[in-house]
Design an enzyme around this catalytic site. Structure first.
Site, short mmCIF file in Angstrom:
data_model
loop_
_atom_site.label_atom_id
_atom_site.label_comp_id
_atom_site.label_asym_id
_atom_site.label_seq_id
_atom_site.Cartn_x
_atom_site.Cartn_y
_atom_site.Cartn_z
N THR A 37 -5.70 12.88 5.56
CA THR A 37 -4.32 13.05 6.02
C THR A 37 -4.19 14.30 6.88
O THR A 37 -3.62 14.26 7.98
CB THR A 37 -3.35 13.13 4.82
N LYS A 39 4.43 2.62 8.58
CA LYS A 39 3.20 3.38 8.82
C LYS A 39 1.98 2.45 8.90
O LYS A 39 1.16 2.57 9.82
CB LYS A 39 3.00 4.42 7.71
N ASN A 44 -3.03 19.63 -0.32
CA ASN A 44 -4.12 18.95 0.38
C ASN A 44 -3.84 18.80 1.88
O ASN A 44 -4.67 19.14 2.72
CB ASN A 44 -4.32 17.56 -0.26
N LYS A 104 5.66 2.34 -2.76
CA LYS A 104 5.63 3.74 -3.19
C LYS A 104 6.14 3.81 -4.62
O LYS A 104 6.81 2.89 -5.10
CB LYS A 104 6.50 4.61 -2.28
N SER A 141 -7.72 5.43 3.47
CA SER A 141 -7.63 4.55 2.30
C SER A 141 -8.10 3.14 2.64
O SER A 141 -8.75 2.47 1.83
CB SER A 141 -6.19 4.50 1.79
N LYS A 164 0.85 -1.20 0.00
CA LYS A 164 0.00 0.00 0.00
C LYS A 164 0.88 1.23 0.00
O LYS A 164 1.83 1.33 0.77
CB LYS A 164 -0.90 0.01 1.25
#
Length: 431
Positions: A204, A104, A235, A116, A364, A80
């Site tokens: 976030t 995380k 954001n 990533k 998510s 993820k």
């Protein structure tokens, strides 16, 4: 060489994000006496994908782009992590960010590993049509390297809900008609009207705000009147500032890719947001603030500093100038190892990225579940779910920190790594 000639002093080599994350990992691994075999596994990535792919531009010319996807570890579940579009995207950066994602997701107690990636590109130089073709071609090239039960991308720097919609549509179009609806959760962060989650856009930033709020509660302080600065007004920066201002905190400085501004009496978050939206995304020229030299930004007089842009922004060159008593890491890896040592020696509290900005991946997770199970949740339910998850994590990390006399980052890493270590010990290593 004559006797009179002298050698120049070698210039110190600046550490990259990969050096930082590995140093953080090894420091935590030492604290918990990590199983040496598990240490070997977690020190490297599982899979690294580098793709050079052609795309036809609006002019008719073909341009070649380089895309990356690094999958660090999946011991706890599917990979993820986000996809970013930025000129600095490279293999080492993707490796570092993938590792941080592993810690995380583990820390948050999610059934995920870490990945990533992105494309080495300045998206501001391309039209919407070109970005769509670039995104779809990259998705097609990734093929089965992503998937709803294998690797689930999400938005990151310079990507958004529209980007995710293009990826989902392209990926689903490669499946048979009967299978398409089962693959909606190949990405998260989609538009609400296309399988997205209510509130994912603010998840976030909301998480950054929550960890600051939990810190204030723990230290018996009020956020009302607290001055804060934000680096990055995208954001994450915007929503962090939005929620903090609603609690009575005062925004006194903002920095983005175009410049820096300050107003010691306060900047109205919504006014700045609307101005930036009408000014090609830039805060420069905002009439209710003064221009500030970029090098002076982190030295602004404030209580809370939120780095919410790119990695390696707080270093030994500027850490000593920081007046904030709290750093809340909205970005991934914004504080390098040397900068952190200086801050900790000054008594500054750092809420580490793998906890501070984890509201996004928690959101998510709920979007992924919503798609997977055919459910639909309302905004207030989702924000409560994120808050509950984050509070559990915050309490766990602060208790571990106090019990072991460790800083918050090391405590967070220890908890995350121990969870993965346990999975390996219980399952064993094939064959």
């Amino acid at each position: 060489m004559t006797n009179e000639q002298t050698l120049e002093e070698p210039k110190p080599v600046k550490k990259g994000m990969l050096d930082n994350v590995l140093e953080q990992f090894n420091h935590a691994a030492d604290q918990i006496n990590l199983n040496p075999n598990v240490r070997k596994i977690l020190s490297i990535t599982n899979t690294e994908i580098v793709i050079n792919f052609p795309v036809r531009m609006d002019s008719g010319d073909v341009e070649i782009f380089t895309g990356y996807r690094v999958q660090h570890n999946n011991a706890l579940g599917p990979y993820k992590g986000g996809l970013r579009y930025h000129p600095t995207v490279d293999i080492n950066g993707a490796r570092a960010l993938a590792m941080w994602m592993t810690w995380k997701t583990s820390l948050a107690g999610l059934p995920y590993g870490g990945a990533k990636g992105g494309i080495q590109i300045d998206p501001s130089k391309y039209s919407a049509g070109e970005l769509e073709r670039i995104t779809r071609r990259f998705t097609y090239a990734l093929g089965e390297n992503i998937g709803p039960e294998h690797d689930i991308p999400a938005p990151d720097v310079n990507t958004n809900a529209q980007t995710m919609a293009w990826i989902a549509d392209t990926y689903m179009s490669t499946k048979s008609t009967s299978e398409r609806s089962k693959n909606m959760h190949v990405v998260t962060g989609k538009p609400v009207g296309s399988g997205g989650l209510e509130g994912r856009d603010r998840a976030t930033g909301f998480g950054v705000f929550l960890t600051i709020k939990f810190w204030a509660e723990k230290t018996k302080q009020s956020l009302k009147g607290k001055k804060f600065i934000v680096q990055g007004f995208g954001n994450v920066g915007y929503w962090s500032a939005h929620f903090l201002q609603n609690e009575g905190a005062i925004l006194v400085g903002v920095q983005d890719a175009f410049g820096s501004i300050q107003n010691k009496d306060g900047i109205k978050v919504e006014d700045l947001f609307n101005y930036a939206k009408s000014n090609h995304g830039s805060i420069v020229g905002f009439p209710e603030a003064k221009v500030l030299e970029g090098k002076d930004f982190f030295g602004l007089d404030c209580d809370i500093c939120i780095p919410a842009a790119l990695g390696n922004q707080i270093t030994k060159q500027n850490a000593d100038s920081i007046k904030a008593v709290l750093i809340a890491e909205g970005a991934n890896g914004p504080t390098d190892v040397e900068g952190e040592k200086i801050l900790l020696a000054k008594g500054v509290t750092i809420i580490p990225d793998i906890m501070c900005n984890s509201g996004g991946v928690i959101g998510s997770y709920f979007e992924w579940l919503q798609n997977r199970n055919g459910e639909l949740w309302q905004l207030d339910e989702i924000l409560l779910k994120i808050e509950k998850k984050l509070r559990t994590t915050f309490d766990k990390v602060t208790e571990y920190s106090e019990e072991k006399n460790l800083d918050l980052r090391t405590a967070a890493f220890c908890i995350a790594i121990e969870r993965i270590e346990k999975a390996y010990i219980l399952r064993g290593i094939f064959p």
